[in-house]
Design a protein around this motif. Structure first.
Motif, PDB file in Angstrom:
ATOM      1  N   HIS A 157      16.413  20.576   9.603  1.00 10.55           N
ATOM      2  CA  HIS A 157      17.053  20.421  10.916  1.00 10.55           C
ATOM      3  C   HIS A 157      18.420  21.113  10.937  1.00 10.55           C
ATOM      4  CE1 HIS A 157      18.811  18.745  14.518  1.00 10.55           C
ATOM      5  NE2 HIS A 157      17.631  18.254  14.847  1.00 10.55           N
ATOM      6  N   ASP A 159      21.088  20.691  12.469  1.00 13.18           N
ATOM      7  CA  ASP A 159      22.308  19.864  12.515  1.00 13.18           C
ATOM      8  C   ASP A 159      22.379  18.877  11.357  1.00 13.18           C
ATOM      9  OD1 ASP A 159      22.168  19.767  16.123  1.00 13.18           O
ATOM     10  OD2 ASP A 159      23.273  21.085  14.737  1.00 13.18           O
ATOM     11  N   ASN A 174      30.439  19.695  10.605  1.00 14.22           N
ATOM     12  CA  ASN A 174      29.193  19.108  10.076  1.00 14.22           C
ATOM     13  C   ASN A 174      29.010  17.648  10.473  1.00 14.22           C
ATOM     14  OD1 ASN A 174      27.662  20.963   8.903  1.00 14.22           O
ATOM     15  ND2 ASN A 174      27.705  20.047   6.877  1.00 14.22           N
ATOM     16  N   GLU A 176      30.122  15.969  12.970  1.00 12.02           N
ATOM     17  CA  GLU A 176      29.815  15.838  14.413  1.00 12.02           C
ATOM     18  C   GLU A 176      28.344  16.188  14.654  1.00 12.02           C
ATOM     19  OE1 GLU A 176      32.835  18.053  16.536  1.00 12.02           O
ATOM     20  OE2 GLU A 176      31.307  18.492  18.075  1.00 12.02           O
ATOM     21  N   ARG A 177      27.915  17.302  14.022  1.00 12.36           N
ATOM     22  CA  ARG A 177      26.530  17.737  14.233  1.00 12.36           C
ATOM     23  C   ARG A 177      25.544  16.739  13.617  1.00 12.36           C
ATOM     24  NH1 ARG A 177      26.910  22.603  11.220  1.00 12.36           N
ATOM     25  NH2 ARG A 177      24.645  22.588  11.233  1.00 12.36           N
ATOM     26  N   ASP A 180      25.073  13.854  15.784  1.00 12.32           N
ATOM     27  CA  ASP A 180      24.191  14.205  16.913  1.00 12.32           C
ATOM     28  C   ASP A 180      22.722  14.207  16.461  1.00 12.32           C
ATOM     29  OD1 ASP A 180      22.994  17.014  18.519  1.00 12.32           O
ATOM     30  OD2 ASP A 180      23.592  15.164  19.564  1.00 12.32           O
ATOM     31  N   TYR A 181      22.507  14.709  15.222  1.00 16.60           N
ATOM     32  CA  TYR A 181      21.137  14.698  14.638  1.00 16.60           C
ATOM     33  C   TYR A 181      20.635  13.260  14.553  1.00 16.60           C
ATOM     34  CZ  TYR A 181      18.194  14.052  10.440  1.00 16.60           C
ATOM     35  OH  TYR A 181      17.227  13.630   9.543  1.00 16.60           O
ATOM     36  N   GLU A 211      27.887  13.698   4.957  1.00 13.35           N
ATOM     37  CA  GLU A 211      28.073  13.530   6.413  1.00 13.35           C
ATOM     38  C   GLU A 211      27.669  12.124   6.865  1.00 13.35           C
ATOM     39  OE1 GLU A 211      26.003  15.682   5.082  1.00 13.35           O
ATOM     40  OE2 GLU A 211      26.596  17.739   5.586  1.00 13.35           O
TER      41      GLU A 211
END
Ligand code: FHN
Length: 442
Positions: A157, A159, A174, A176-177, A180-181, A211
Motif C-alpha cells: 500500500h 501510504d 509518513n 500522516e499517510r 490515512d491508510y 509509524e
C-alpha cells in the motif's frame, strides 16, 4: 420516538468477569492451527533461480522484489487443489479447536474479495473462489472456531510501507499517510472481514513499524470490539506488547487479550493469557527448500508444556501454491491427532497447577478445571513403575493410564511419593509412542 444514541462501551476497561466469560472457550481450547498462505507460496522461497534465506513469507522484503514483479506471483496464485472441508477435517482430527489463517500478510495480498482494493484473490488472481468464506463455512459446519491473522504493516500500500519496504527513504509525512491508510484502508478491511466471515479471533501482526502508535493500537482494538464485542484479539494490535515474548497487560501498557510469544514455549507460568505460535519447520509460509522439521513427539511435548503452564499452542502449516498441505505437515497432524484421541482430556479444559506444573524435565501436570483430577504426562516411556513425588492420590481412589481401562496398582509413601505399577500390556493398549498420561484423583 428518536432511537436512543448507542452507548459506547469502552472495551479497554472491560470488567474481569466479562473478560473471563469472553475468554472461556479459548482457554479451554488450548490448541489451534495457524495457517500462513498467500502469494509468497508461488516463489516458495526461491528468486531468480536461487534459494532465498529466511522465512518464506518475507521473500518480497528479503530480496527487495519490485512490487510489479511480486504482483506477478499474485497473478499466478491459483490454488485449484484447495479443499476447505478437507483442511478443516485434518485440523479437527489433529485435535485443534480453532484456526487462524492469514487474510492479509505483510505483502498486502488479500485472500478475500476486498471492496477497498483489487489486490485480492478474486480481482487479481485466476482463482475465483472466496477462500475465507469457504474456510469460515467449513469451520462452522464442523464445530470449530474460525480466526483471522491480519497484518497492520503493508508492503504494497502506497501510504503504508510500500516506499520504505522497497528500500526508498521514508517520505517526510509518513505518519500522516499511515494514519490515512489505517482510516481509509485497514479499518474498512477489518469491517469487511468481521462482517463477512464472523471470526472468533482477530490475530494482528506487523505492528512494530514506527509509524504505528500505541494509541492507534488501542483505537484499533476498540474499533474491532465494537464491530464484534465477543471477538478475541491478540496483543500484536498494540505497541504495548513486549516483542515476541508477548506478555503485556500487567505493565499497564495495554495490549490485547492474550500474549503471543513466538517459536518458544514460555519459561515458567503466568497469570496472563498467552498462546505460543510455532512452525513445524523453519518457515511460516511454504518454501520448496524447507528444513528443520520438529518431530511429532516434540510438538506434543510443546502442546503439553504450554497447557501445564496455562497457555495455548498455535501450530502452523504453510500450504503450497496449489492448495496442498505439505505431506510432512499432514503426517505430524495425524500423529498428534492419534495422541489427542487417547490423551486430549489432559489438555482441554485444564488449568495450570501453577508451581506444581512440572517434576523434572520430562513430567508435566495439568488439572481439569473444577474437578479433583490431575494429569501427569510423561515424555519418557514408563518402565514397570512410574514415580512422582508431587502427587498424593485420594485414599482408595483409582489411578488410570489413559488408553488402558484397568485401574493400576499404586502406593504412596511420604519419603518416595507416589509409585504406580505399569504392566507392559497397559502400555501396549494405549498405542502411545509420543507421551503417556496418568489420571489421578487428589
Ligand atoms: O513477520 C511475521 C512473520 O512473517 C510471521 O507471520 C510471524 C508469525 O507469528 N509473525 C511475524 C514475525 O514475528
Amino acid at each position: 420516538k428518536k432511537a436512543e444514541p448507542k452507548e459506547t462501551v469502552n472495551y479497554l476497561e472491560e470488567p474481569k468477569e466479562a473478560f473471563d466469560e469472553r475468554m472461556a472457550w479459548w482457554r479451554d481450547a488450548r490448541f489451534g492451527m495457524f495457517i500462513h498462505w498467500g502469494a509468497y507460496a508461488v516463489p516458495a522461497g526461491r528468486y531468480e533461480g536461487k534459494e532465498v534465506n529466511g522465512i518464506g513469507e518475507w521473500i518480497m522484503h528479503n530480496v527487495k522484489i519490485p512490487i510489479d514483479i511480486y504482483e506477478g506471483y499474485a497473478k499466478e496464485f491459483n490454488p485449484t487443489a484447495f479443499n476447505a472441508e478437507e483442511w478443516v477435517t485434518r485440523m479437527k482430527n489433529a485435535g485443534m479447536k480453532y484456526m487462524v489463517i492469514t487474510s492479509k500478510h505483510h505483502d498486502g495480498f488479500c485472500l478475500w474479495d476486498s471492496g477497498v482494493t483489487d489486490y485480492d484473490i478474486i480481482d487479481f488472481s485466476p482463482y475465483d473462489k472466496d477462500i475465507l468464506k469457504a474456510l469460515s463455512d467449513a469451520c462452522k459446519a464442523q464445530g470449530v472456531k474460525f480466526g483471522l491473522y491480519h497484518s497492520i504493516m503493508d508492503w504494497h500500500h502506497p501510504d503504508a510501507q510500500a516506499d520504505t519496504y522497497a528500500g526508498g527513504e521514508p517520505s517526510e509525512n509518513n505518519e500522516e499517510r499511515f494514519a490515512d491508510y489505517l482510516e481509509s484502508y485497514l479499518k474498512p478491511q477489518l469491517k469487511e472481514l468481521v462482517g463477512n466471515y464472523d471470526p472468533a479471533i482477530l490475530w494482528f501482526d506487523g505492528e512494530w513499524e514506527k509509524e504505528f502508535t500505541h494509541e492507534q493500537g488501542q483505537e484499533l482494538y476498540q474499533y474491532v470490539r465494537e464491530l464484534k464485542p465477543g471477538i478475541i484479539i491478540n496483543n500484536r494490535v498494540d505497541k504495548g506488547r513486549k516483542g515476541m515474548q508477548g506478555m503485556n497487560k500487567d505493565d499497564s501498557d495495554y495490549a490485547g487479550d492474550f500474549g503471543t510469544p513466538e517459536q518458544e514455549i514460555l519459561d515458567g507460568i503466568s497469570d496472563l493469557d498467552w498462546e505460543s505460535c510455532m512452525t513445524m519447520n523453519d518457515t511460516w509460509g511454504y518454501k520448496t527448500d524447507d528444513r528443520n522439521w520438529k518431530s511429532s513427539a516434540e510438538l506434543v511435548r510443546n502442546l503439553v508444556d504450554a497447557a501445564a503452564k496455562g497457555g495455548n499452542y498455535l501450530l502452523n502449516i504453510g500450504p503450497d501454491a496449489s492448495g496442498n498441505i505439505p505431506e510432512a505437515s499432514m503426517k505430524r497432524l495425524e500423529d498428534i491427532g492419534e495422541w489427542m484421541k487417547v490423551n486430549g482430556e489432559a489438555v482441554y479444559g485444564t488449568e495450570s497447577p501453577k508451581s506444581g506444573y512440572k517434576e523434572g524435565d520430562n513430567i508435566r501436570f495439568t488439572r481439569k478445571k473444577g474437578t479433583p483430577f490431575y494429569y501427569a504426562v510423561t515424555f519418557e516411556k514408563p518402565g514397570k513403575t512410574f514415580q512422582v513425588e508431587k502427587l498424593k492420590p485420594e485414599e482408595g481412589s483409582e489411578v488410570v493410564l489413559l488408553g488402558y481401562e484397568q485401574p493400576l496398582e499404586w502406593n504412596y509413601s511420604e519419603e518416595s511419593g507416589l509409585t504406580i505399577s505399569v504392566p507392559e500390556e497397559a502400555l501396549r493398549a494405549t498405542g502411545n509412542t509420543l507421551a503417556w498420561t496418568f489420571k489421578i484423583k487428589m
